[in-house]
Every structure is written in structure tokens, then in C-alpha cells.
Design a protein around this motif. Structure first.
Motif, PDB file in Angstrom:
ATOM      1  N   GLU A   1     -11.248   5.220  -8.500  1.00 20.68           N
ATOM      2  CA  GLU A   1     -12.550   5.021  -7.843  1.00 20.68           C
ATOM      3  C   GLU A   1     -13.585   5.982  -8.432  1.00 20.68           C
ATOM      4  OE1 GLU A   1     -12.307   5.588  -3.585  1.00 20.68           O
ATOM      5  OE2 GLU A   1     -10.450   4.457  -3.513  1.00 20.68           O
TER       6      GLU A   1
ATOM      7  N   HIS B   1     -10.621  -0.762  -9.485  1.00 21.31           N
ATOM      8  CA  HIS B   1      -9.361  -0.135  -9.878  1.00 21.31           C
ATOM      9  C   HIS B   1      -8.211  -0.937  -9.302  1.00 21.31           C
ATOM     10  CE1 HIS B   1      -9.568   1.691  -5.816  1.00 21.31           C
ATOM     11  NE2 HIS B   1      -8.262   1.675  -5.894  1.00 21.31           N
TER      12      HIS B   1
ATOM     13  N   HIS C   1       0.752   1.706  -8.922  1.00 19.68           N
ATOM     14  CA  HIS C   1       1.837   2.214  -8.070  1.00 19.68           C
ATOM     15  C   HIS C   1       1.863   1.510  -6.712  1.00 19.68           C
ATOM     16  CE1 HIS C   1      -1.829   4.489  -7.737  1.00 19.68           C
ATOM     17  NE2 HIS C   1      -1.510   4.862  -6.525  1.00 19.68           N
ATOM     18  N   LYS C   2       1.035   0.505  -6.514  1.00 19.52           N
ATOM     19  CA  LYS C   2       1.163  -0.304  -5.294  1.00 19.52           C
ATOM     20  C   LYS C   2       1.588  -1.713  -5.681  1.00 19.52           C
ATOM     21  CE  LYS C   2      -2.002   2.298  -2.412  1.00 19.52           C
ATOM     22  NZ  LYS C   2      -3.300   2.378  -1.740  1.00 19.52           N
TER      23      LYS C   2
ATOM     24  N   THR D   1     -11.000   6.968   1.111  1.00 18.81           N
ATOM     25  CA  THR D   1     -11.270   7.500  -0.225  1.00 18.81           C
ATOM     26  C   THR D   1     -12.594   6.965  -0.786  1.00 18.81           C
ATOM     27  OG1 THR D   1      -9.890   5.717  -1.096  1.00 18.81           O
ATOM     28  CG2 THR D   1      -8.871   7.881  -0.894  1.00 18.81           C
ATOM     29  N   ASN D   2     -13.069   5.810  -0.298  1.00 14.91           N
ATOM     30  CA  ASN D   2     -14.305   5.221  -0.847  1.00 14.91           C
ATOM     31  C   ASN D   2     -15.523   6.106  -0.591  1.00 14.91           C
ATOM     32  OD1 ASN D   2     -13.677   1.583  -0.652  1.00 14.91           O
ATOM     33  ND2 ASN D   2     -12.497   3.213  -1.566  1.00 14.91           N
TER      34      ASN D   2
ATOM     35  N   THR E   1     -13.669  -3.657  -0.585  1.00 16.04           N
ATOM     36  CA  THR E   1     -12.246  -3.933  -0.707  1.00 16.04           C
ATOM     37  C   THR E   1     -12.044  -5.390  -0.318  1.00 16.04           C
ATOM     38  OG1 THR E   1     -11.803  -1.676   0.018  1.00 16.04           O
ATOM     39  CG2 THR E   1      -9.947  -3.171   0.006  1.00 16.04           C
TER      40      THR E   1
ATOM     41  N   ALA F   1      -7.613   6.763  -5.904  1.00 12.18           N
ATOM     42  CA  ALA F   1      -8.847   7.498  -5.627  1.00 12.18           C
ATOM     43  C   ALA F   1      -9.456   8.030  -6.934  1.00 12.18           C
ATOM     44  CB  ALA F   1      -8.571   8.643  -4.658  1.00 12.18           C
TER      45      ALA F   1
ATOM     46  N   ASP G   1     -12.551  -2.071  -4.709  1.00 12.52           N
ATOM     47  CA  ASP G   1     -11.310  -1.335  -4.487  1.00 12.52           C
ATOM     48  C   ASP G   1     -10.192  -2.374  -4.520  1.00 12.52           C
ATOM     49  OD1 ASP G   1      -9.061  -0.203  -3.292  1.00 12.52           O
ATOM     50  OD2 ASP G   1     -10.259   1.185  -2.082  1.00 12.52           O
TER      51      ASP G   1
ATOM     52  N   CYS H   1       0.821  -1.208   0.000  1.00 13.84           N
ATOM     53  CA  CYS H   1       0.000   0.000   0.000  1.00 13.84           C
ATOM     54  C   CYS H   1       0.852   1.253   0.000  1.00 13.84           C
ATOM     55  CB  CYS H   1      -0.924  -0.004   1.206  1.00 13.84           C
ATOM     56  SG  CYS H   1      -2.625   0.131   0.714  1.00 13.84           S
TER      57      CYS H   1
ATOM     58  N   ASN I   1      -4.105  -0.284  -8.175  1.00 13.22           N
ATOM     59  CA  ASN I   1      -3.095   0.750  -7.990  1.00 13.22           C
ATOM     60  C   ASN I   1      -1.801   0.211  -8.589  1.00 13.22           C
ATOM     61  OD1 ASN I   1      -5.246   1.259  -6.098  1.00 13.22           O
ATOM     62  ND2 ASN I   1      -3.936   2.833  -5.244  1.00 13.22           N
TER      63      ASN I   1
ATOM     64  N   HIS J   1     -11.376   2.073   3.100  1.00  5.78           N
ATOM     65  CA  HIS J   1     -10.427   3.179   3.006  1.00  5.78           C
ATOM     66  C   HIS J   1     -11.223   4.476   2.879  1.00  5.78           C
ATOM     67  CE1 HIS J   1      -7.075   5.503   1.179  1.00  5.78           C
ATOM     68  NE2 HIS J   1      -6.309   4.612   1.769  1.00  5.78           N
TER      69      HIS J   1
ATOM     70  N   ALA K   1      -4.418   7.950 -10.087  1.00  8.00           N
ATOM     71  CA  ALA K   1      -4.213   7.424  -8.737  1.00  8.00           C
ATOM     72  C   ALA K   1      -5.381   6.515  -8.396  1.00  8.00           C
ATOM     73  CB  ALA K   1      -4.116   8.560  -7.725  1.00  8.00           C
TER      74      ALA K   1
ATOM     75  N   ALA L   1      -6.949  -2.079  -4.309  1.00  9.54           N
ATOM     76  CA  ALA L   1      -5.633  -1.690  -3.781  1.00  9.54           C
ATOM     77  C   ALA L   1      -4.931  -2.859  -3.101  1.00  9.54           C
ATOM     78  CB  ALA L   1      -5.766  -0.522  -2.818  1.00  9.54           C
TER      79      ALA L   1
HETATM   80  C1  LIG Z   1      -4.130   3.462  -1.371  1.00 11.50           C
HETATM   81  C2  LIG Z   1      -5.529   3.093  -1.338  1.00 11.50           C
HETATM   82  C3  LIG Z   1      -6.485   3.881  -2.016  1.00 11.50           C
HETATM   83  C4  LIG Z   1      -6.159   5.187  -2.709  1.00 11.50           C
HETATM   84  O1  LIG Z   1      -5.152   5.112  -3.665  1.00 11.50           O
HETATM   85  P1  LIG Z   1      -4.334   6.440  -4.058  1.00 11.50           P
HETATM   86  O2  LIG Z   1      -3.476   6.035  -5.193  1.00 11.50           O
HETATM   87  O3  LIG Z   1      -3.549   6.814  -2.839  1.00 11.50           O
HETATM   88  O4  LIG Z   1      -5.320   7.495  -4.423  1.00 11.50           O
HETATM   89  C5  LIG Z   1      -7.794   3.446  -2.000  1.00 11.50           C
HETATM   90  N1  LIG Z   1      -8.161   2.341  -1.334  1.00 11.50           N
HETATM   91  C6  LIG Z   1      -7.273   1.571  -0.652  1.00 11.50           C
HETATM   92  C7  LIG Z   1      -7.753   0.336   0.062  1.00 11.50           C
HETATM   93  C8  LIG Z   1      -5.931   1.924  -0.633  1.00 11.50           C
HETATM   94  O5  LIG Z   1      -5.062   1.190   0.015  1.00 11.50           O
END
Ligand SMILES: *Cc1c(COP(=O)(O)O)cnc(C)c1O
Length: 492
Positions: A151, A274, A278-279, A181-182, A223, A148, A252, A87, A276, A179, A146, A254
Motif C-alpha cells: 500500500e 497490491h 501470502h494470502k 492499514t489503509n 477494497t 501494508a 487494496d 486473510c 497479498n 482495513h 507485506a 487483499a
Molecule cells: C491483510 C490485509 C492488509 C495488510 O496486509 P499485511 O500483509 O498484513 O500487511 C491490508 N488490507 C486488507 C484488506 C487486508 O486484509
């Protein structure tokens, strides 16, 4: 074995301003061999100044050493385990960086004509195909920058589909373990957020959801595995319930580090999700650099994906801008291309079996730490862990020691702290995600450190409460730092 407590001989470093002495220079220039130009006349008075008050004057080597010494204060994934996990900071093979820096890719320009961009377009096409296969979905967009952002794109796609069916509906269901952002995403897309409680096993309850799902629910944002690192065992029943009411399932993704090569969201009922990149898929992002929240969807949502879309043209590619149902662009050009290149390099270097092995290693590592730490730390949810495990500070709190104190003491043992106080549904949470790359040796060092701290918390709580001891600054006022940040060095 315990890793030596870090010592910092370089941490007496003064400010660059304090190193300054008048007249020192970091460079030498030869005599002019062209006529001198008056800068003020050439640039205008408003663009020039005679002096910068208090500007530090140091030699080249002083400047270099100053910043190099400062750089050693930082903890880094190249120094040791970073228990914040995929993450935040997962170690990724260097080869992905080498590929992203290839001249023709790093210097590609989005305004290059299509005929000169065929290689870049092929990379985008191949990554879309690979991610569709990994997720079990039908189509992918790489535009969102990103997670979010992905999402928001996904929920706007769902809104567009429901609107085309006559009613966008009003509500989005969000579990209490989600998270942050949801709910923010659902609200930004114009939906009312309805919270769904987890049960005592840390999972969503089908009976509770049955009560909440009605004809006004547009979607659930889920998630999986959730933020407790627990796989939602009822996911297919949950998806069937939503679908039976004409609602959709947004996932989600991530936490895909726990699923890639093993389970596909498209197979267990997700309609949109989505990733990530970058994760899970290589780009380092601890400093908040560029990302990609790739969105994967089922066929029914494909017509609404952001424009333009890649289309075949002869034996090459072209961008199709004629997308009458599209929600429009969500970002300039085609997404963060460097992130896209790294993700494809990561996927191709691993291959299918390699991606699956990385997932199994990530899960094995988290469960190894869980087993080693279980005798010393409280495990609030007994459900099997996937890629991360979540403890609480319940036993240490009896001695006045909280999760934040344990985290700060870890710094003295040479590790970056774990995720503190998240997820919110666990009081005093210690969330630990080691990821796939850590060796048993490194995991043992980390577990030994946490076990030693558990003993210290009992026998000598003050030692933990005043940690870290081996760093230049120890406890800072975190509230003031957030509320009244001092961002400027004031020259006296
Ligand atoms: C990191 C993360 C996000 C948001 O991703 P960003 O790239 O930081 O916008 C959303 N949901 C979960 C579960 C995350 O770990």
C-alpha cells in the motif's frame, strides 16, 4: 452431526523448568581426542559464564515429548477449518512448499552474479507477467514485503506521478469499511485521510463520493470486494468519477481470493493495487512470517516503480538500476524470494481454469455457510456475499451472549474462532471466510457447531459465557495481556 468436543489429555503439561531434576543431561559426548582448550581464555571472560541459574536439566526424550505435547495445543489448518480465511490462514497445496524447498532456489544468494541467477530471475519475470494478466494491469513489482508495505509503495507511486504532473494534492479518500492499514498508509505518505461512508447496502455511494471528490483528492483507496465481503457494484462509476477529477484509484487487493480468474481490477478502473501473495497465492502466514505485497500498476505509473527492474539482455535477464523516475528501493534485494516461488508454483499448478475454479469454490462455500446460518444469526447487510459473509450477534445479545463468547464456545466444538468484531461498521460482527478448499462435510460440521451454539445461547447462556471448557486455560484477561505482557519466566 457434531464434531466431538475436544479433549486434551496432554494439557496437564508442566513447565520445562518444573520437569527439571539436577544432573540430568540431554546428550552424551565422547572423551576428547584433541587437547582441551580453556573456554574463558579463548573467548574472553565477557563472553563466557559458569552457570545459567535455574537452567532446566532434562533428558533428550523429556525435552522432545514436552515440546511435542505443547505443539498439540495449537489449532492448525492441518487439523480443521480455519474460518479466518485467506486473510489469515488458507490451506494451500503442499506441492508449493516442495518447490520452494528445491535446493537451487532455497540456497540461491542475492549476491550471486547475474549469470548464475538466470533461473531465479526468470521466476521473478514469469510471476510479474502472470500477476499483470490476473489483475489486468501493465507492470508489477515484487519488492514490497507485506500488504501494508505494498500500500505504501502504491501510494508513493501515485504521489510521484501527481508530483510529476505538477501537484501531489493533499487528500486520500478511504471508506469507513477499510482495513486499518489503509488510513495509516495514506498518513505515512503525507496525505490527509477523508472518510467516505458506506450506504445501507454496505457499499460506497456515488452521490456521497461526488460531494467529497475535489481537485485536492489524490486518490481513493478501495477494497473490492470490501471487508463486508460485498462487491462494490458502482466501482466503474466510482473510478470514472475519480479519473474525471484527475485523481487515481488504489485498490487494496487483499480480497483477490474472490476475484482471480473472474474479474480484473485493471478492467474496472484501478490504477494501482497490491496483492497479498501470502494470502491469496499460497504462502502460509498465520505466524507473521515473510510475505509479499506485490504491487501492480497501469502504464502511467510504471516509470516510478522501485528500482532495480528486470530487463532483457540477449536471451537472458539483467537488473536495470538506471531508473531516473523511480521512488527508489522499498526493500533490500528483490523481495521475499521463497514467497515468489510459492506464488508462481500455485499459479502454474492451477492454470487459468484452475484459478477461476478456486475463486468460484471460495464464493460458493461462503454462500453455502451464509444460507445455512441465516435462520440463526442476524445478517446486517443483505447484499450478495463474495468470499466471506458477515453476521452480527444481535439475536444472541438478547441472552447476554456476544460474538466473543460464541467464538470461544466454537473452540469446544473443535474449530478455530472466526474473525471477531471486524469489520467495525458491523456491531458485534462474526466474519466467516471458509475459502475454496473446504469440503461440504467440513462446512456442515462448522455450521452444525454454530447452530448448536445459537441454541445454547438461548437455553443455557452460562455454558457459552464460560467457554471454552475443553482447554487448559479458559478465559484470560485479554486487556492485561495486551497492556502488561509478561514475557519472561521469572526464576525464583
Ligand atoms: C491483510 C490485509 C492488509 C495488510 O496486509 P499485511 O500483509 O498484513 O500487511 C491490508 N488490507 C486488507 C484488506 C487486508 O486484509
Amino acid at each position: 452431526m457434531i464434531r466431538k468436543v475436544r479433549e486434551h489429555p496432554s494439557q496437564n503439561e508442566p513447565l520445562l523448568f518444573e520437569l527439571s531434576s539436577p544432573g540430568k543431561r540431554g546428550y552424551q559426548l565422547p572423551d576428547l581426542d584433541v587437547p582441551a582448550v580453556d573456554a574463558r581464555a579463548a573467548l574472553g571472560a565477557e563472553n563466557t559464564r559458569d552457570d545459567i541459574a535455574g537452567f532446566p536439566e532434562v533428558s533428550e526424550v523429556e525435552a522432545i515429548r514436552h515440546f511435542t505435547r505443547l505443539s498439540t495445543w495449537n489449532y492448525a489448518i492441518d487439523l480443521g477449518l480455519y474460518p479466518l480465511g485467506s486473510c489469515t490462514m488458507k490451506y494451500n497445496p503442499r506441492v508449493n512448499e516442495a518447490v520452494a524447498r528445491t535446493e537451487g532456489l532455497a540456497w540461491a544468494h542475492p549476491y550471486q552474479p547475474e549469470s548464475l541467477s538466470q533461473g531465479a530471475m526468470e521466476i521473478i519475470a514469469r510471476l510479474e507477467t502472470a500477476l499483470a494478466e490476473i489483475t489486468g494491469m501493465d507492470a508489477v513489482t515484487l519488492q514490497p514485503a507485506a500488504g501494508a508495505h505494498g500500500e505504501l509503495t502504491g501510494i508513493l507511486l501515485i504521489r510521484a506521478l501527481l508530483e510529476s504532473r505538477g501537484n501531489p494534492r493533499r487528500k486520500v479518500l478511504i471508506p469507513d469499511s477499510a482495513h486499518g492499514t489503509n488510513p495509516a498508509t495514506a498518513a505515512m505518505a503525507g496525505y490527509e485521510v477523508v472518510h467516505a461512508a458506506s450506504n445501507e447496502r454496505g457499499m460506497l455511494d456515488v452521490a456521497e463520493l461526488t460531494r467529497l471528490v475535489d481537485d485536492d483528492v489524490a486518490a481513493i483507496m478501495i477494497t473490492n470486494p470490501n471487508t463486508l465481503g460485498v462487491f462494490e457494484e458502482q466501482i466503474t462509476a466510482i473510478a470514472a468519477l475519480l479519473h474525471s477529477k484527475g485523481a487515481l484509484v488504489y485498490m487494496d487487493g487483499a480480497n483477490m481470493n474472490a476475484l482471480v480468474g473472474v474479474a480484473r481490477p485493471g478492467d474496472f478502473g484501478a490504477d494501482a493495487m497490491h496483492l497479498n501473495l501470502h494470502k491469496t497465492f499460497s504462502t502460509p502466514h498465520g505466524g507473521g512470517g515473510p510475505g509479499c505485497g506485490a504491487v501492480a500498476v497501469k502504464a502511467a505509473l510504471e516509470p516510478f516503480l522501485p528500482a532495480p527492474r528486470l530487463a532483457r539482455s540477449g536471451d537472458g535477464w539483467t537488473w536495470n538500476h538506471h531508473r531516473p523516475h523511480s521512488i527508489g528501493r522499498v526493500r533490500a534485494f528483490y523481495g521475499n524470494f521463497g514467497v515468489i516461488v510459492r506464488a508462481l508454483a500455485y499459479i502454474m499448478a492451477h492454470g487459468g481454469p484452475g484459478l477461476r475454479a478456486a475463486t468460484l469454490d471460495a464464493v460458493a462455500n461462503a454462500n453455502y455457510l451464509r444460507k445455512r446460518l441465516e435462520p440463526y444469526y442476524e445478517l446486517p447487510y443483505a447484499a450478495p456475499s463474495m468470499h466471506e459473509c458477515v453476521f452480527s450477534d444481535e439475536r444472541q445479545v438478547k441472552h447476554g451472549v456476544r460474538t466473543g463468547d460464541i467464538a470461544k464456545r466454537l473452540i469446544d466444538y473443535g474449530f478455530h474462532p472466526y474473525t471477531v468484531s471486524f469489520p467495525l461498521i458491523v456491531h458485534g460482527a462474526l466474519m466467516i471466510e471458509p475459502t475454496e478448499t473446504e469440503s461440504k462435510q467440513e462446512l456442515d460440521l462448522f455450521a452444525d457447531a454454530l447452530i448448536a451454539i445459537a441454541a445454547e445461547a438461548e437455553q443455557n447462556p452460562d455454558l457459552v459465557l464460560t467457554a471454552p471448557h475443553g482447554t487448559r486455560t479458559s478465559r484470560v484477561d485479554e486487556v492485561a495481556a495486551a497492556r502488561k505482557p509478561v514475557l519472561r519466566w521469572r526464576l525464583s
